[in-house]
Design a protein around this motif. Structure first.
Motif, PDB file in Angstrom:
ATOM      1  N   ASN A  61      19.456  57.542  34.337  1.00  0.00           N
ATOM      2  CA  ASN A  61      20.726  57.504  33.617  1.00  0.00           C
ATOM      3  C   ASN A  61      21.674  58.575  34.138  1.00  0.00           C
ATOM      4  OD1 ASN A  61      20.019  55.382  31.823  1.00  0.00           O
ATOM      5  ND2 ASN A  61      18.793  56.830  30.641  1.00  0.00           N
ATOM      6  N   ALA A  62      22.928  58.475  33.704  1.00  0.00           N
ATOM      7  CA  ALA A  62      23.949  59.419  34.161  1.00  0.00           C
ATOM      8  C   ALA A  62      23.626  60.853  33.772  1.00  0.00           C
ATOM      9  CB  ALA A  62      25.307  59.008  33.601  1.00  0.00           C
ATOM     10  N   ASP A  63      22.857  61.042  32.698  1.00  0.00           N
ATOM     11  CA  ASP A  63      22.500  62.405  32.287  1.00  0.00           C
ATOM     12  C   ASP A  63      21.235  62.917  32.966  1.00  0.00           C
ATOM     13  OD1 ASP A  63      20.481  61.005  31.027  1.00  0.00           O
ATOM     14  OD2 ASP A  63      20.903  61.760  29.016  1.00  0.00           O
ATOM     15  N   GLY A  64      20.649  62.113  33.876  1.00  0.00           N
ATOM     16  CA  GLY A  64      19.462  62.526  34.614  1.00  0.00           C
ATOM     17  C   GLY A  64      18.156  62.051  34.024  1.00  0.00           C
ATOM     18  N   SER A  65      18.193  61.490  32.832  1.00  0.00           N
ATOM     19  CA  SER A  65      16.957  60.986  32.217  1.00  0.00           C
ATOM     20  C   SER A  65      16.542  59.674  32.874  1.00  0.00           C
ATOM     21  CB  SER A  65      17.163  60.777  30.716  1.00  0.00           C
ATOM     22  OG  SER A  65      18.192  59.832  30.462  1.00  0.00           O
ATOM     23  N   ARG A  66      15.243  59.382  32.791  1.00  0.00           N
ATOM     24  CA  ARG A  66      14.718  58.142  33.362  1.00  0.00           C
ATOM     25  C   ARG A  66      14.850  57.001  32.363  1.00  0.00           C
ATOM     26  NH1 ARG A  66      11.297  58.061  37.944  1.00  0.00           N
ATOM     27  NH2 ARG A  66      10.942  60.107  38.866  1.00  0.00           N
ATOM     28  N   ALA A  67      15.022  55.787  32.873  1.00  0.00           N
ATOM     29  CA  ALA A  67      15.074  54.585  32.045  1.00  0.00           C
ATOM     30  C   ALA A  67      13.966  53.636  32.479  1.00  0.00           C
ATOM     31  CB  ALA A  67      16.433  53.898  32.166  1.00  0.00           C
ATOM     32  N   GLY A  68      13.530  52.798  31.544  1.00  0.00           N
ATOM     33  CA  GLY A  68      12.440  51.875  31.841  1.00  0.00           C
ATOM     34  C   GLY A  68      12.883  50.523  32.338  1.00  0.00           C
ATOM     35  N   LEU A 121      28.681  55.231  15.331  1.00  0.00           N
ATOM     36  CA  LEU A 121      27.362  54.795  14.899  1.00  0.00           C
ATOM     37  C   LEU A 121      26.347  54.780  16.041  1.00  0.00           C
ATOM     38  CD1 LEU A 121      28.292  51.925  12.420  1.00  0.00           C
ATOM     39  CD2 LEU A 121      27.652  54.290  11.909  1.00  0.00           C
ATOM     40  N   GLY A 122      26.814  54.539  17.274  1.00  0.00           N
ATOM     41  CA  GLY A 122      25.897  54.518  18.412  1.00  0.00           C
ATOM     42  C   GLY A 122      25.119  55.813  18.551  1.00  0.00           C
ATOM     43  N   PRO A 123      25.797  56.946  18.738  1.00  0.00           N
ATOM     44  CA  PRO A 123      25.060  58.203  18.885  1.00  0.00           C
ATOM     45  C   PRO A 123      24.335  58.625  17.608  1.00  0.00           C
ATOM     46  CG  PRO A 123      27.444  58.569  18.943  1.00  0.00           C
ATOM     47  CD  PRO A 123      27.233  57.099  19.034  1.00  0.00           C
ATOM     48  N   ALA A 124      24.860  58.239  16.437  1.00  0.00           N
ATOM     49  CA  ALA A 124      24.182  58.588  15.192  1.00  0.00           C
ATOM     50  C   ALA A 124      22.827  57.892  15.104  1.00  0.00           C
ATOM     51  CB  ALA A 124      25.053  58.207  13.999  1.00  0.00           C
ATOM     52  N   LEU A 125      22.751  56.621  15.477  1.00  0.00           N
ATOM     53  CA  LEU A 125      21.473  55.909  15.494  1.00  0.00           C
ATOM     54  C   LEU A 125      20.541  56.485  16.543  1.00  0.00           C
ATOM     55  CD1 LEU A 125      22.069  52.071  14.996  1.00  0.00           C
ATOM     56  CD2 LEU A 125      20.464  53.526  13.763  1.00  0.00           C
ATOM     57  N   GLN A 126      21.081  56.858  17.691  1.00  0.00           N
ATOM     58  CA  GLN A 126      20.250  57.416  18.751  1.00  0.00           C
ATOM     59  C   GLN A 126      19.589  58.727  18.328  1.00  0.00           C
ATOM     60  OE1 GLN A 126      22.908  57.666  22.124  1.00  0.00           O
ATOM     61  NE2 GLN A 126      22.419  55.597  22.800  1.00  0.00           N
ATOM     62  N   GLU A 128      24.782  52.968  25.240  1.00  0.00           N
ATOM     63  CA  GLU A 128      23.519  53.097  25.971  1.00  0.00           C
ATOM     64  C   GLU A 128      23.023  54.534  25.966  1.00  0.00           C
ATOM     65  OE1 GLU A 128      21.739  51.467  30.237  1.00  0.00           O
ATOM     66  OE2 GLU A 128      23.829  51.144  29.696  1.00  0.00           O
ATOM     67  N   ARG A 129      21.728  54.718  25.777  1.00  0.00           N
ATOM     68  CA  ARG A 129      21.169  56.072  25.758  1.00  0.00           C
ATOM     69  C   ARG A 129      21.312  56.691  27.149  1.00  0.00           C
ATOM     70  NH1 ARG A 129      14.514  55.387  25.641  1.00  0.00           N
ATOM     71  NH2 ARG A 129      14.403  53.971  27.407  1.00  0.00           N
ATOM     72  N   GLY A 130      21.702  57.946  27.169  1.00  0.00           N
ATOM     73  CA  GLY A 130      21.872  58.658  28.425  1.00  0.00           C
ATOM     74  C   GLY A 130      23.152  58.349  29.159  1.00  0.00           C
ATOM     75  N   VAL A 131      23.991  57.460  28.594  1.00  0.00           N
ATOM     76  CA  VAL A 131      25.201  57.027  29.295  1.00  0.00           C
ATOM     77  C   VAL A 131      26.417  57.008  28.373  1.00  0.00           C
ATOM     78  CG1 VAL A 131      26.285  55.164  30.615  1.00  0.00           C
ATOM     79  CG2 VAL A 131      23.834  55.599  30.871  1.00  0.00           C
ATOM     80  N   GLY A 132      26.279  56.424  27.181  1.00  0.00           N
ATOM     81  CA  GLY A 132      27.413  56.157  26.305  1.00  0.00           C
ATOM     82  C   GLY A 132      27.771  54.682  26.370  1.00  0.00           C
ATOM     83  N   GLU A 133      28.954  54.320  25.897  1.00  0.00           N
ATOM     84  CA  GLU A 133      29.327  52.907  25.933  1.00  0.00           C
ATOM     85  C   GLU A 133      29.550  52.467  27.375  1.00  0.00           C
ATOM     86  OE1 GLU A 133      32.304  49.527  24.040  1.00  0.00           O
ATOM     87  OE2 GLU A 133      32.633  51.639  23.525  1.00  0.00           O
ATOM     88  N   THR A 134      28.996  51.318  27.726  1.00  0.00           N
ATOM     89  CA  THR A 134      29.111  50.790  29.074  1.00  0.00           C
ATOM     90  C   THR A 134      29.893  49.485  29.070  1.00  0.00           C
ATOM     91  OG1 THR A 134      27.053  49.525  28.910  1.00  0.00           O
ATOM     92  CG2 THR A 134      26.886  51.774  29.713  1.00  0.00           C
ATOM     93  N   LEU A 135      30.386  49.110  30.255  1.00  0.00           N
ATOM     94  CA  LEU A 135      31.089  47.831  30.381  1.00  0.00           C
ATOM     95  C   LEU A 135      30.133  46.658  30.252  1.00  0.00           C
ATOM     96  CD1 LEU A 135      33.658  48.538  33.252  1.00  0.00           C
ATOM     97  CD2 LEU A 135      34.066  48.424  30.778  1.00  0.00           C
ATOM     98  N   ALA A 136      28.862  46.886  30.570  1.00  0.00           N
ATOM     99  CA  ALA A 136      27.855  45.831  30.423  1.00  0.00           C
ATOM    100  C   ALA A 136      26.479  46.466  30.378  1.00  0.00           C
ATOM    101  CB  ALA A 136      27.928  44.834  31.581  1.00  0.00           C
ATOM    102  N   CYS A 137      25.552  45.800  29.687  1.00  0.00           N
ATOM    103  CA  CYS A 137      24.154  46.233  29.645  1.00  0.00           C
ATOM    104  C   CYS A 137      23.309  44.971  29.653  1.00  0.00           C
ATOM    105  CB  CYS A 137      23.892  47.064  28.389  1.00  0.00           C
ATOM    106  SG  CYS A 137      22.158  47.558  28.176  1.00  0.00           S
ATOM    107  N   GLY A 138      22.576  44.747  30.740  1.00  0.00           N
ATOM    108  CA  GLY A 138      21.803  43.524  30.887  1.00  0.00           C
ATOM    109  C   GLY A 138      20.673  43.414  29.894  1.00  0.00           C
ATOM    110  N   SER A 139      19.872  44.482  29.751  1.00  0.00           N
ATOM    111  CA  SER A 139      18.790  44.434  28.773  1.00  0.00           C
ATOM    112  C   SER A 139      19.353  44.362  27.360  1.00  0.00           C
ATOM    113  CB  SER A 139      17.855  45.640  28.938  1.00  0.00           C
ATOM    114  OG  SER A 139      18.542  46.858  28.735  1.00  0.00           O
ATOM    115  N   GLY A 140      20.526  44.980  27.139  1.00  0.00           N
ATOM    116  CA  GLY A 140      21.181  44.896  25.838  1.00  0.00           C
ATOM    117  C   GLY A 140      21.642  43.489  25.514  1.00  0.00           C
TER     118      GLY A 140
END
Length: 278
Positions: free
Chosen positions: A64-71, A179-184, A212-224
């Motif tokens: 992710n953009a913050d350096g964390s790994r994604a699955g 609500l996004g970051p609050a749920l996260q 998206e975790r580690g990114v914020g709101e994105t233009l698209a998220c395939g798994s989402g």
């Protein structure tokens, strides 16, 4: 360090070829590459890696953009497939229209369609709370939490990474940034969560925004998009094949029945090539 800039429906990536054995990028390097002011700019960094798995062209890592790994990253997987095909063409060893790649979440079949899009097998959704992971709930459907002073209803699912799906009446008015970051941050999601806000347009169409975790709101998220679609299908809101419109473009999701794997079809585009000089 050579890189490719790519995107899938606006979800953008820096792609690095590590098949020569180089180490994965550090969190600091990921953050530097992802910075949209002083770096290349992206939602995620994708690493192309060698794999010993028979029948698999390559594996890929997701940062992710913050350096964390994604699955998992569905849009990224399509871009990886397009990158591998172009690389094979350049080396004079063309890949077929169908082949397999490997993500941290497992093996995926990819297929290039006649209209130039990429169809990806995303695997089976997992609604078991312990495997999402979702803490404090015995089921993942119609869950309720008090978040930031509001009672939020959501369903949770894993598509190789955790998702919370919230149905809204108007996607434009959804409080994604609050609500996004609050749920996260909530203890119900020990590994954080990708938060999708979905509007049902009709039986064949959804609108979606994802924080998206580690990114914020994105233009698209395939798994989402897959997560929102399978929740909507399971609850009977839509048919088993549906178009999901995100801010950056539209993805098509098929889930024939509850025992089947999910298929996602969408674009994969090259933006530019570059060289990162530290």
């Amino acid at each position: 360090m050579r890189f490719s800039k790519m995107h899938g429906a606006g979800n953008d990536f820096v792609v690095l070829d590590l098949r020569d054995g180089r180490e994965a990028p550090s969190p600091a390097l990921c953050r530097a590459l992802a910075d949209r002011h002083t770096g290349v700019g992206c939602d995620q960094i994708l690493t192309i890696e060698a794999t010993p798995t028979a029948g698999v062209v390559a594996r890929y890592g997701i940062f992710n953009a913050d350096g964390s790994r994604a699955g998992q990253c569905g849009n990224g997987a399509r871009c990886v497939a397009a990158w591998l095909r172009r690389d094979a063409d350049a080396r004079g060893s063309a890949l077929p229209d169908r082949f397999d790649v490997e993500s941290p979440a497992g093996r995926h079949a990819v297929e290039f369609t006649a209209d130039g899009r990429v169809r990806l097998d995303m695997g089976r959704p997992d609604f078991e709370p312990a495997r999402i992971p979702l803490a404090g709930f015995t089921h993942a459907d119609d869950c309720r939490l008090a978040v930031d002073g509001d009672a939020i209803a959501f369903s949770a699912v894993s598509m190789g990474n955790p998702h919370a799906v919230i149905r809204v009446d108007d996607i434009a008015a959804a409080e994604v940034e609050r609500l996004g970051p609050a749920l996260q941050r909530d203890a119900a999601f020990p590994d954080s969560v990708n938060v999708g806000f979905v509007e049902v347009v009709d039986r064949g169409h959804l609108r979606l925004r994802v924080y998206e975790r580690g990114v914020g709101e994105t233009l698209a998220c395939g798994s989402g998009a897959c997560a929102a679609a399978v929740v909507a299908m399971r609850d009977g809101w839509v048919e088993r094949g549906v178009d999901v419109a995100l801010p950056g473009g539209t993805l098509h999701i098929d889930w024939p029945d509850d025992a089947a794997t999910v298929a996602m079809t969408g674009p994969a585009a090259f933006v530019f090539e570059g060289e990162w000089i530290a």
